[in-house]
Design a protein around this motif. Structure first.
Motif, PDB file in Angstrom:
ATOM      1  N   PHE A 112      54.486  44.113  19.593  1.00  0.00           N
ATOM      2  CA  PHE A 112      54.175  42.832  20.222  1.00  0.00           C
ATOM      3  C   PHE A 112      53.374  43.043  21.502  1.00  0.00           C
ATOM      4  O   PHE A 112      52.408  42.310  21.763  1.00  0.00           O
ATOM      5  N   LYS A 113      53.765  44.028  22.295  1.00  0.00           N
ATOM      6  CA  LYS A 113      53.035  44.299  23.536  1.00  0.00           C
ATOM      7  C   LYS A 113      51.587  44.698  23.256  1.00  0.00           C
ATOM      8  O   LYS A 113      50.678  44.285  23.968  1.00  0.00           O
ATOM      9  N   LEU A 114      51.376  45.495  22.214  1.00  0.00           N
ATOM     10  CA  LEU A 114      50.017  45.882  21.845  1.00  0.00           C
ATOM     11  C   LEU A 114      49.174  44.655  21.500  1.00  0.00           C
ATOM     12  O   LEU A 114      48.040  44.509  21.968  1.00  0.00           O
ATOM     13  N   LEU A 115      49.711  43.775  20.667  1.00  0.00           N
ATOM     14  CA  LEU A 115      48.976  42.574  20.297  1.00  0.00           C
ATOM     15  C   LEU A 115      48.762  41.650  21.492  1.00  0.00           C
ATOM     16  O   LEU A 115      47.709  41.021  21.629  1.00  0.00           O
ATOM     17  N   PHE A 116      49.730  41.587  22.376  1.00  0.00           N
ATOM     18  CA  PHE A 116      49.617  40.774  23.587  1.00  0.00           C
ATOM     19  C   PHE A 116      48.501  41.303  24.484  1.00  0.00           C
ATOM     20  O   PHE A 116      47.685  40.536  25.005  1.00  0.00           O
ATOM     21  N   ILE A 117      48.437  42.616  24.645  1.00  0.00           N
ATOM     22  CA  ILE A 117      47.367  43.245  25.438  1.00  0.00           C
ATOM     23  C   ILE A 117      46.014  42.934  24.810  1.00  0.00           C
ATOM     24  O   ILE A 117      45.043  42.614  25.515  1.00  0.00           O
ATOM     25  N   GLY A 118      45.931  43.028  23.484  1.00  0.00           N
ATOM     26  CA  GLY A 118      44.689  42.703  22.807  1.00  0.00           C
ATOM     27  C   GLY A 118      44.260  41.270  23.063  1.00  0.00           C
ATOM     28  O   GLY A 118      43.074  40.990  23.285  1.00  0.00           O
ATOM     29  N   TYR A 119      45.211  40.349  23.057  1.00  0.00           N
ATOM     30  CA  TYR A 119      44.898  38.944  23.318  1.00  0.00           C
ATOM     31  C   TYR A 119      44.434  38.742  24.758  1.00  0.00           C
ATOM     32  O   TYR A 119      43.437  38.065  25.012  1.00  0.00           O
ATOM     33  N   VAL A 120      45.153  39.329  25.702  1.00  0.00           N
ATOM     34  CA  VAL A 120      44.830  39.147  27.127  1.00  0.00           C
ATOM     35  C   VAL A 120      43.440  39.688  27.451  1.00  0.00           C
ATOM     36  O   VAL A 120      42.678  39.065  28.198  1.00  0.00           O
ATOM     37  N   PHE A 121      43.089  40.841  26.884  1.00  0.00           N
ATOM     38  CA  PHE A 121      41.809  41.468  27.201  1.00  0.00           C
ATOM     39  C   PHE A 121      40.717  41.154  26.183  1.00  0.00           C
ATOM     40  O   PHE A 121      39.617  41.704  26.259  1.00  0.00           O
ATOM     41  N   GLY A 122      40.996  40.275  25.225  1.00  0.00           N
ATOM     42  CA  GLY A 122      39.977  39.836  24.291  1.00  0.00           C
ATOM     43  C   GLY A 122      39.550  40.887  23.286  1.00  0.00           C
ATOM     44  O   GLY A 122      38.413  40.858  22.817  1.00  0.00           O
ATOM     45  N   VAL A 123      40.443  41.785  22.931  1.00  0.00           N
ATOM     46  CA  VAL A 123      40.133  42.811  21.927  1.00  0.00           C
ATOM     47  C   VAL A 123      40.479  42.228  20.569  1.00  0.00           C
ATOM     48  O   VAL A 123      41.636  41.933  20.287  1.00  0.00           O
ATOM     49  N   ARG A 124      39.481  42.071  19.706  1.00  0.00           N
ATOM     50  CA  ARG A 124      39.696  41.400  18.422  1.00  0.00           C
ATOM     51  C   ARG A 124      40.097  42.354  17.306  1.00  0.00           C
ATOM     52  O   ARG A 124      40.670  41.947  16.317  1.00  0.00           O
ATOM     53  N   SER A 125      39.782  43.617  17.443  1.00  0.00           N
ATOM     54  CA  SER A 125      40.065  44.581  16.392  1.00  0.00           C
ATOM     55  C   SER A 125      41.285  45.419  16.767  1.00  0.00           C
ATOM     56  O   SER A 125      41.378  45.925  17.888  1.00  0.00           O
ATOM     57  N   GLU A 126      42.210  45.578  15.824  1.00  0.00           N
ATOM     58  CA  GLU A 126      43.383  46.399  16.091  1.00  0.00           C
ATOM     59  C   GLU A 126      43.006  47.865  16.246  1.00  0.00           C
ATOM     60  O   GLU A 126      43.595  48.592  17.045  1.00  0.00           O
ATOM     61  N   ARG A 127      42.005  48.314  15.499  1.00  0.00           N
ATOM     62  CA  ARG A 127      41.547  49.695  15.643  1.00  0.00           C
ATOM     63  C   ARG A 127      40.949  49.936  17.030  1.00  0.00           C
ATOM     64  O   ARG A 127      41.213  50.958  17.661  1.00  0.00           O
ATOM     65  N   GLN A 128      40.159  48.991  17.494  1.00  0.00           N
ATOM     66  CA  GLN A 128      39.580  49.120  18.833  1.00  0.00           C
ATOM     67  C   GLN A 128      40.687  49.084  19.883  1.00  0.00           C
ATOM     68  O   GLN A 128      40.650  49.814  20.866  1.00  0.00           O
ATOM     69  N   LEU A 129      41.675  48.245  19.673  1.00  0.00           N
ATOM     70  CA  LEU A 129      42.792  48.150  20.607  1.00  0.00           C
ATOM     71  C   LEU A 129      43.518  49.484  20.725  1.00  0.00           C
ATOM     72  O   LEU A 129      43.805  49.948  21.827  1.00  0.00           O
ATOM     73  N   ILE A 130      43.785  50.121  19.602  1.00  0.00           N
ATOM     74  CA  ILE A 130      44.473  51.417  19.624  1.00  0.00           C
ATOM     75  C   ILE A 130      43.614  52.463  20.341  1.00  0.00           C
ATOM     76  O   ILE A 130      44.115  53.258  21.132  1.00  0.00           O
ATOM     77  N   ARG A 131      42.300  52.444  20.108  1.00  0.00           N
ATOM     78  CA  ARG A 131      41.407  53.378  20.799  1.00  0.00           C
ATOM     79  C   ARG A 131      41.452  53.183  22.304  1.00  0.00           C
ATOM     80  O   ARG A 131      41.494  54.137  23.069  1.00  0.00           O
ATOM     81  N   GLU A 132      41.445  51.922  22.733  1.00  0.00           N
ATOM     82  CA  GLU A 132      41.412  51.632  24.163  1.00  0.00           C
ATOM     83  C   GLU A 132      42.750  51.877  24.840  1.00  0.00           C
ATOM     84  O   GLU A 132      42.801  52.264  26.003  1.00  0.00           O
ATOM     85  N   VAL A 133      43.826  51.613  24.128  1.00  0.00           N
ATOM     86  CA  VAL A 133      45.151  51.835  24.717  1.00  0.00           C
ATOM     87  C   VAL A 133      45.375  53.328  24.873  1.00  0.00           C
ATOM     88  O   VAL A 133      45.847  53.813  25.864  1.00  0.00           O
TER      89      VAL A 133
END
Length: 83
Positions: free
Chosen positions: A62-83
């Motif tokens: 949930f925290k990962l998806l929340f971070i993606g929403y807050v920072f406007g990251v639309r791709s889960e793969r990109q989110l994992i790369r950035e985190v």
């Protein structure tokens, strides 16, 4: 033929996440204000205790998806790369 190579790493470097993230970062502020522990209680009945692979912590997901929403990251793969 063997050649003497110069040593490329002479000392070990230890890095702490606390040192990398500034004290006034938005995520630190969110973590202080929101208690995400309620998520585990909401979804515990949806997980099987004795069948299948061990699950990732639902709070972490949930925290990962929340971070993606807050920072406007639309791709889960990109989110994992950035985190």
């Amino acid at each position: 033929m063997l050649k003497d190579r110069p040593q490329t790493q002479s000392t070990m470097e230890f890095v702490s996440i606390d040192e990398l993230v500034p004290a006034d970062h938005l995520l630190r502020k969110i973590d202080k204000v929101i208690d995400f522990s309620f998520i585990h209680d909401l979804v515990k009945d949806l997980y099987c205790a004795d069948n299948g692979r061990p699950a990732l912590d639902p709070t972490l997901l949930f925290k990962l998806l929340f971070i993606g929403y807050v920072f406007g990251v639309r791709s889960e793969r990109q989110l994992i790369r950035e985190v």
